[in-house]
Write a protein that holds these residues in place. Sequence first.
Motif, mmCIF file in Angstrom:
data_model
loop_
_atom_site.group_PDB
_atom_site.id
_atom_site.type_symbol
_atom_site.label_atom_id
_atom_site.label_comp_id
_atom_site.label_asym_id
_atom_site.label_seq_id
_atom_site.Cartn_x
_atom_site.Cartn_y
_atom_site.Cartn_z
ATOM 1 N N VAL A 113 30.351 69.556 164.258
ATOM 2 C CA VAL A 113 30.444 69.068 162.886
ATOM 3 C C VAL A 113 29.036 68.956 162.301
ATOM 4 C CG1 VAL A 113 32.631 67.847 163.126
ATOM 5 C CG2 VAL A 113 30.514 66.686 163.699
ATOM 6 N N LEU A 114 28.971 69.038 160.999
ATOM 7 C CA LEU A 114 27.685 69.098 160.313
ATOM 8 C C LEU A 114 26.959 67.756 160.303
ATOM 9 C CD1 LEU A 114 25.696 70.765 158.588
ATOM 10 C CD2 LEU A 114 27.050 70.121 156.580
ATOM 11 N N HIS A 115 27.706 66.651 160.190
ATOM 12 C CA HIS A 115 27.091 65.353 159.939
ATOM 13 C C HIS A 115 26.985 64.477 161.182
ATOM 14 C CE1 HIS A 115 27.105 66.088 155.632
ATOM 15 N NE2 HIS A 115 28.355 66.493 155.737
ATOM 16 N N ALA A 116 27.069 65.053 162.360
ATOM 17 C CA ALA A 116 26.995 64.265 163.583
ATOM 18 C C ALA A 116 26.219 65.029 164.647
ATOM 19 C CB ALA A 116 28.393 63.929 164.098
ATOM 20 N N GLN A 117 25.768 64.275 165.655
ATOM 21 C CA GLN A 117 25.003 64.891 166.742
ATOM 22 C C GLN A 117 25.879 65.806 167.584
ATOM 23 O OE1 GLN A 117 22.943 62.107 169.311
ATOM 24 N NE2 GLN A 117 22.996 63.519 171.027
ATOM 25 N N TRP A 175 45.375 67.496 167.179
ATOM 26 C CA TRP A 175 44.250 66.644 166.804
ATOM 27 C C TRP A 175 43.014 67.491 166.533
ATOM 28 C CZ3 TRP A 175 42.296 62.151 165.331
ATOM 29 C CH2 TRP A 175 40.930 61.928 165.526
ATOM 30 N N GLY A 176 42.297 67.152 165.457
ATOM 31 C CA GLY A 176 41.061 67.859 165.134
ATOM 32 C C GLY A 176 39.959 66.872 164.778
ATOM 33 N N HIS A 177 38.792 67.046 165.366
ATOM 34 C CA HIS A 177 37.687 66.114 165.120
ATOM 35 C C HIS A 177 37.155 66.208 163.691
ATOM 36 C CE1 HIS A 177 36.012 69.849 166.955
ATOM 37 N NE2 HIS A 177 35.257 69.806 165.867
ATOM 38 N N LYS A 178 37.289 67.371 163.088
ATOM 39 C CA LYS A 178 36.754 67.525 161.736
ATOM 40 C C LYS A 178 37.493 66.642 160.737
ATOM 41 C CE LYS A 178 35.382 70.997 158.311
ATOM 42 N NZ LYS A 178 35.924 70.239 157.161
ATOM 43 N N ALA A 179 38.780 66.423 160.972
ATOM 44 C CA ALA A 179 39.563 65.611 160.038
ATOM 45 C C ALA A 179 39.047 64.187 159.973
ATOM 46 C CB ALA A 179 41.036 65.625 160.446
#
Length: 204
Positions: A113-117, A175-179
Amino acid sequence: MPDRIQISDLSIHLPNGLGPSAFNLTPPPPCPILLDITMNLHPTLIPLVASSDTMASLGVNYSSVSKTIYAQLIDAKRTFKKPEEVMEVAAGVALAIDCVESVTIILKLPRAVLHAQEVRYSAIWTRGGDVGGRECEIKDLRVSAIVGLHPHERGERQRLELDLKVHLKGGFGDWGHKAIQDIAMDVSILPVLIDDHIISEGHG
């Protein structure tokens, strides 16, 4: 606590990516991942190794485990659509060893994801076939949010870094982490209201 052998940060590039490309690239670019493999051993194993005074009786060659997992995951003929499919491969290699009672797999996705490590998926596989402890964690998610109760505190947004961990019942499913990242970012850019007046729009 059971005796265990742990392999940390096994670095692999999945040649066909992991699921659809975030930028709709065809074919998707290789996906870098890191794997932690923690093998919980049969309770009689370490005493046997100590009494025999030889590593041959250990029965776990962690170098061979690492190389086997690596070889299976970099196979260009294989395509992985979900994180759990990658984890299942690693778990299957570990549980093929007779003295391994269970294995915990942590899959780290540093570019998920763009906004996380990074994003981490984890689960525990047992020799009996059960799978539990499914979790998804977003590490160091960067948001802009209001912190404070008083009007002067709520007039300025603060940059925050936080970890979000979700415990999942049953399988990972769809389940999706981006959501969950998108939900957090949407909340962080809501207008700031004080006395029914918008004083800040925020920019995530």
